[in-house]
Write an enzyme that holds these catalytic residues in place. Structure first.
Site, short mmCIF file in Angstrom:
data_model
loop_
_atom_site.label_atom_id
_atom_site.label_comp_id
_atom_site.label_asym_id
_atom_site.label_seq_id
_atom_site.Cartn_x
_atom_site.Cartn_y
_atom_site.Cartn_z
CG ASP A 181 -1.63 -1.33 1.38
OD1 ASP A 181 -2.44 -1.64 0.51
OD2 ASP A 181 -1.34 -2.08 2.34
CG HIS A 233 -3.44 -5.17 3.11
ND1 HIS A 233 -2.97 -4.33 2.14
CD2 HIS A 233 -3.85 -6.29 2.47
CE1 HIS A 233 -3.08 -4.91 0.96
NE2 HIS A 233 -3.62 -6.11 1.13
P1 NAD Z 1 -2.08 -18.35 -4.44
O1 NAD Z 1 -3.44 -18.95 -4.30
O2 NAD Z 1 -1.44 -18.31 -5.79
O3 NAD Z 1 -1.07 -19.12 -3.49
C1 NAD Z 1 -1.35 -19.41 -2.16
C2 NAD Z 1 -0.62 -20.69 -1.82
O4 NAD Z 1 -0.73 -20.89 -0.42
C3 NAD Z 1 -1.23 -21.94 -2.49
O5 NAD Z 1 -0.21 -22.62 -3.19
C4 NAD Z 1 -1.75 -22.76 -1.30
O6 NAD Z 1 -1.62 -24.16 -1.50
C5 NAD Z 1 -0.83 -22.27 -0.20
N1 NAD Z 1 -1.34 -22.49 1.16
C6 NAD Z 1 -2.64 -22.46 1.59
N2 NAD Z 1 -2.71 -22.76 2.89
C7 NAD Z 1 -1.43 -23.01 3.29
C8 NAD Z 1 -0.86 -23.41 4.52
N3 NAD Z 1 -1.61 -23.64 5.59
N4 NAD Z 1 0.48 -23.56 4.58
C9 NAD Z 1 1.26 -23.35 3.51
N5 NAD Z 1 0.76 -22.98 2.30
C10 NAD Z 1 -0.56 -22.82 2.20
O7 NAD Z 1 -2.17 -16.89 -3.80
P2 NAD Z 1 -1.15 -15.67 -3.96
O8 NAD Z 1 -1.53 -14.86 -5.14
O9 NAD Z 1 0.24 -16.17 -3.85
O10 NAD Z 1 -1.57 -14.80 -2.69
C11 NAD Z 1 -1.29 -15.26 -1.39
C12 NAD Z 1 -1.97 -14.39 -0.35
O11 NAD Z 1 -1.44 -13.07 -0.36
C13 NAD Z 1 -3.48 -14.20 -0.51
O12 NAD Z 1 -4.08 -14.28 0.78
C14 NAD Z 1 -3.62 -12.78 -1.04
O13 NAD Z 1 -4.89 -12.24 -0.72
C15 NAD Z 1 -2.52 -12.13 -0.26
N6 NAD Z 1 -2.06 -10.82 -0.74
C16 NAD Z 1 -1.69 -9.92 0.21
C17 NAD Z 1 -1.22 -8.68 -0.17
C18 NAD Z 1 -0.78 -7.67 0.88
O14 NAD Z 1 -0.39 -6.56 0.49
N7 NAD Z 1 -0.81 -7.94 2.17
C19 NAD Z 1 -1.10 -8.38 -1.53
C20 NAD Z 1 -1.46 -9.33 -2.47
C21 NAD Z 1 -1.94 -10.57 -2.07
C1 LMR Z 2 -3.84 -6.43 -2.75
O1 LMR Z 2 -3.78 -5.45 -2.00
O2 LMR Z 2 -3.45 -6.40 -3.93
C2 LMR Z 2 -4.46 -7.71 -2.23
O3 LMR Z 2 -4.51 -7.70 -0.84
C3 LMR Z 2 -5.77 -7.91 -2.88
C4 LMR Z 2 -6.37 -9.26 -2.58
O4 LMR Z 2 -7.55 -9.27 -2.20
O5 LMR Z 2 -5.68 -10.28 -2.73
#
Ligand code: NAD
Ligand code: LMR
Length: 327
Positions: free
Chosen positions: A160, A188
């Site tokens: 962010d 967030h």
């Molecule tokens: P994704 O679905 O591609 O990958 C997630 C992975 O986590 C999968 O491979 C799944 O098998 C694994 N997983 C699920 N439970 C698990 C556990 N208990 N232990 C280990 N691995 C586990 O998702 P992504 O695009 O990589 O996103 C991951 C997360 O990040 C999501 O929750 C998304 O919302 C979040 N995110 C956060 C921000 C932020 O700024 N904070 C930004 C973008 C995405």
């Molecule tokens: C982001 O800020 O891009 C993510 O947290 C959005 C989402 O819901 O995965």
């Protein structure tokens, strides 16, 4: 003299952000070109093939700094000796899921992971939670590791922050190098408050460089809803920018920020009226391996209202996970 390798555990290593993170870490982009690393890739059984494939590619990169890669679907193994834990894997919201369902599903992940970190990780472990809802997932993990200092558990709001820097620079037509002093406050989520009150851009106060109505209206909305904008335009959630932000967060935490300010969700000790114990985003600097909240910034009435609204959402999430018996 060769340095001792740092052990970094990445959860969700078979997913998108995990994939976008590990190669940069192994190349030295996070801890520097003189710091060897060991990677522990933690997945659930369904995600192991993806993580195995990524591990094959890591071998094929022949990174000189990479001293080893281990895979596991058991948190007790995955967090053994970890100096840095990047908790990326989580349970995404799916159709028909209520907020309570989402919190419960993630509690089942972050509780056991927090416990395993408390029991197995290195004494100096630093934890960054990326998986959403990131602040509350970090709180759940922290509460399951009572023997570690609470300050070791943080959540990612650097994405962010970086978005806020990039969008301000673009509005002014300035370089991002000339931007400092932006704060992301709170959660967030869409309630977060990107605050330009104390920011500078191109050597002038940001609020003098842009239209104030924009700064306190459209700009806040754009930053706070940028994740949704990426999903709509790209057809999938942020990946490379999220990985980049997680790397920025850990690099600054470990190596320091100098005088530059950034934002991170860290445990509150009551600063700026945020209830003690919440993991909320604040203005921070890092030195000596610790985040320090920048105190003493003036908070006007507008900012007070926006901070309070986002913190109220964090309080509601904390109360919900308490009611569910997750903390
Ligand atoms: P994704 O679905 O591609 O990958 C997630 C992975 O986590 C999968 O491979 C799944 O098998 C694994 N997983 C699920 N439970 C698990 C556990 N208990 N232990 C280990 N691995 C586990 O998702 P992504 O695009 O990589 O996103 C991951 C997360 O990040 C999501 O929750 C998304 O919302 C979040 N995110 C956060 C921000 C932020 O700024 N904070 C930004 C973008 C995405
Ligand atoms: C982001 O800020 O891009 C993510 O947290 C959005 C989402 O819901 O995965």
């Amino acid at each position: 003299m060769s340095r001792t390798p740092v052990t970094i555990t990445i959860t969700g290593a078979g997913g998108q952000i995990g994939y976008a993170t590990m190669f940069r870490i192994a190349s030295g982009a996070m801890l520097g070109q003189d710091q060897p690393v060991r990677l522990r890739l933690l997945e659930i059984p369904q995600g192991m093939r993806g993580a195995e494939g990524a591990a094959l590619e890591l071998t094929d990169c022949a990174f000189p700094l990479l001293e080893g890669v281990e895979l596991s679907d058991d948190p007790a193994v995955g967090f053994e000796g970890a100096n840095i834990a990047m908790l990326i894997g989580s349970r995404p919201r799916t159709a028909g899921m209520e907020r309570g369902d989402l919190l419960a599903a993630n509690g089942a992940i972050f509780g056991p992971q927090g416990r395993a970190i408390g029991e197995r990780a290195a004494d100096d472990v630093r934890v960054i939670v990326v998986g959403n809802p990131a602040n509350t997932n970090a709180l759940i993990a922290q509460q399951h590791a009572p023997d570690l200092p609470a300050e070791r558990f943080t959540a990612l709001t650097r994405l962010d922050h970086n978005r806020a820097v990039g969008l301000l620079a673009a509005e002014v037509g300035a370089s991002v190098k000339g931007v400092d002093g932006i704060t992301i406050w709170g959660n967030h989520s869409a309630t977060q408050y990107p605050d330009l009150s104390h920011a500078v851009v191109a050597a002038q106060p940001a609020l003098d460089a842009v239209d104030r109505e924009w700064a306190r209206g459209a700009y806040i909305d754009r930053v706070a809803k940028r994740g949704a904008e990426i999903i709509e335009v790209r057809g999938g959630s942020s990946v490379a920018s999220a990985a980049n932000a997680a790397i920025d967060h850990v690099r600054d935490w470990v190596l320091g920020t100098g005088d530059r300010r950034t934002s991170a969700a860290v445990v509150s000790r009551g600063e700026y009226g945020v209830p003690e114990g919440l993991i909320s985003s604040f203005p921070v600097r890092s030195s000596g391996g610790d985040w320090k909240i920048v105190e003493g910034l003036e908070v006007d009435e507008f900012s007070r209202g926006r901070i309070d609204a986002s913190v109220a959402e964090l309080v509601a999430e904390r109360d919900a996970v308490r009611e569910l018996g997750l903390i």
